[in-house]
Enzyme design. Structure first.
Site, PDB file in Angstrom:
ATOM      1  N   CYS A  13       0.814  -1.229   0.000  1.00 51.88           N
ATOM      2  CA  CYS A  13       0.000   0.000   0.000  1.00 51.88           C
ATOM      3  C   CYS A  13       0.841   1.269   0.000  1.00 51.88           C
ATOM      4  O   CYS A  13       0.350   2.329  -0.386  1.00 51.88           O
ATOM      5  CB  CYS A  13      -0.895   0.053   1.235  1.00 51.88           C
TER       6      CYS A  13
HETATM    7  O1  KQY Z   1      -4.543  -1.132   0.926  1.00 52.01           O
HETATM    8  C1  KQY Z   1      -4.001  -0.132   0.543  1.00 52.01           C
HETATM    9  N1  KQY Z   1      -3.602  -0.093  -0.711  1.00 52.01           N
HETATM   10  C2  KQY Z   1      -3.931   1.161   1.320  1.00 52.01           C
HETATM   11  C3  KQY Z   1      -4.357   1.148   2.709  1.00 52.01           C
HETATM   12  C4  KQY Z   1      -4.781   2.524   3.118  1.00 52.01           C
HETATM   13  C5  KQY Z   1      -5.165   2.631   4.537  1.00 52.01           C
HETATM   14  C6  KQY Z   1      -5.476   4.030   4.936  1.00 52.01           C
HETATM   15  N2  KQY Z   1      -5.459   4.229   6.332  1.00 52.01           N
END
Ligand code: KQY
Length: 370
Positions: free
Chosen positions: A359
């Site tokens: 992420c």
């Molecule tokens: O799963 C993702 N690509 C991003 C997670 C974002 C979490 C925001 N608090």
């Protein structure tokens, strides 16, 4: 010559571009620097050390650029290794996967970027913070630095909501992409056709729910991903009393029933589930309260998953989350990526912010030199 990023009116599909698999060669990786004290505990210091460790691990394999706000720039520069490029780039938080561009590539090796609409994972219907206007600008700014032309996609989507096998198949979840808090006016058919148009893919494989408790509304990048065309890594769960059990079993069954865009069946490697992991009272107390951001409460189950790793040139950077399961996850990844070095980075501090290594990263495909 113009240095302003050109925004194209066509689509990647119409122009012969496709979203490559993450396992294809990269020019480098982009990240953002965490500084929100209403998401990252203890003035974001522990998260900054974890992000720096991820940047260092990826930097062993490919060039890394980290965007930091003007206020955080000097601190980021001091903590990050000298080999990491730091550029001034303001954002609302630090999830480059979701706010950065999704790059697409054509046969000649030209790279362009898709800039999805972003609404902080749900806008005012369950989103995680407001405002998010600076996040909205990140993809365009990265494309300008990289000098890539831009496609502005007419739908809300995040990079973590899609995985491509580079050979025509896109893996997504219904929980996220059909969620009314993303594109309430678009039906499943229109969402499918836009996803295909903007990734150049030919087939979408729909999984159901994402990882239990995932605050992104079930991003696929926490549940399943491609190691190669036809090869999927899936978050498994062996405890029938755990709510994750049904989710993982459903995803496995769907993958077994499906074919990819080439008409081939999937081979699925199951990764163990860490934990279940929960935040501690101390961790939650270190996060500042803000009515405009999701509250972090002690004892909440964290959406921990080993699928949330990054594939680099010749390497895989995986989250270390639980001493009881880390070694087994490492062994699965070594088997799935026999020609890459698998490196673990302690990632609990990233998990506390709601995501993990995948992420916070976004790869730029190598393409051909411009
Ligand atoms: O799963 C993702 N690509 C991003 C997670 C974002 C979490 C925001 N608090």
């Amino acid at each position: 010559m113009s240095f302003m990023t050109m925004t194209l009116r066509s689509t990647p599909l119409a122009d012969g571009f496709r979203m490559p698999g993450e396992f294809e060669p990269h020019r480098g990786c982009w990240m953002l620097w965490p500084e929100r004290t209403d998401n990252w505990r203890d003035e974001a210091r522990p998260a900054q050390r974890a992000f720096a460790a991820v940047a260092r691990a990826i930097g062993r394999f490919e060039p890394v650029t980290v965007g930091a706000s003007a206020a955080a720039y000097a601190g980021a520069r001091a903590v990050l290794d000298a080999s990491i490029r730091v550029v001034e780039l303001t954002s609302d938080d630090a999830w480059m996967r979701d706010v950065g561009p999704t790059c697409v590539l054509d046969r000649r090796g030209e790279v362009r970027g898709v800039d999805w609409r972003f609404n902080a994972w749900g806008g005012f219907n369950g989103g995680l913070y407001a405002p998010w206007d600076r996040d909205e600008q990140v993809a365009g700014k990265v494309l300008e630095v990289e000098r890539f032309a831009r496609y502005r996609a007419p739908m809300v989507c995040e990079g973590g909501a899609i995985h491509s096998d580079g050979a025509g198949t896109l893996l997504v979840t219904e929980q996220c992409l059909l969620n009314p808090n993303r594109n309430p006016r678009l039906g499943r058919k229109r969402i499918e056709s836009l996803l295909l148009a903007y990734t150049g893919a030919r087939k979408i494989v729909w999984l159901g729910d994402g990882v239990f408790g995932d605050e992104t509304d079930g991003h696929v990048d926490n549940l399943a991903c491609f190691a190669a065309p036809g090869v999927v890594l899936l978050a498994g769960c062996d405890d029938p009393r755990d709510p994750q059990y049904r989710i993982s079993a459903d995803a496995y069954a769907r993958l077994m029933d499906e074919r990819d865009a080439r008409g081939e069946r999937f081979r699925v490697h199951r990764l163990p589930m860490p934990g279940p992991l929960r935040s501690t009272a101390r961790e939650a107390a270190g996060v500042r309260k803000n009515v405009d951001a999701k509250r972090r409460r002690a004892g909440e189950r964290l959406a921990a998953s080993y699928v949330n790793f990054y594939i680099a040139n010749g390497g895989v950077v995986m989250p270390l989350l639980d001493r009881k399961t880390d070694a087994a996850a490492l062994a699965v990844l070594r088997k799935a990526f026999p020609h890459r070095k698998v490196v673990g980075v302690a990632a609990r501090e990233i998990l506390l912010g709601g995501g993990n290594i995948h992420c916070i990263t976004q790869q730029i495909p190598r393409g051909a030199a411009a």
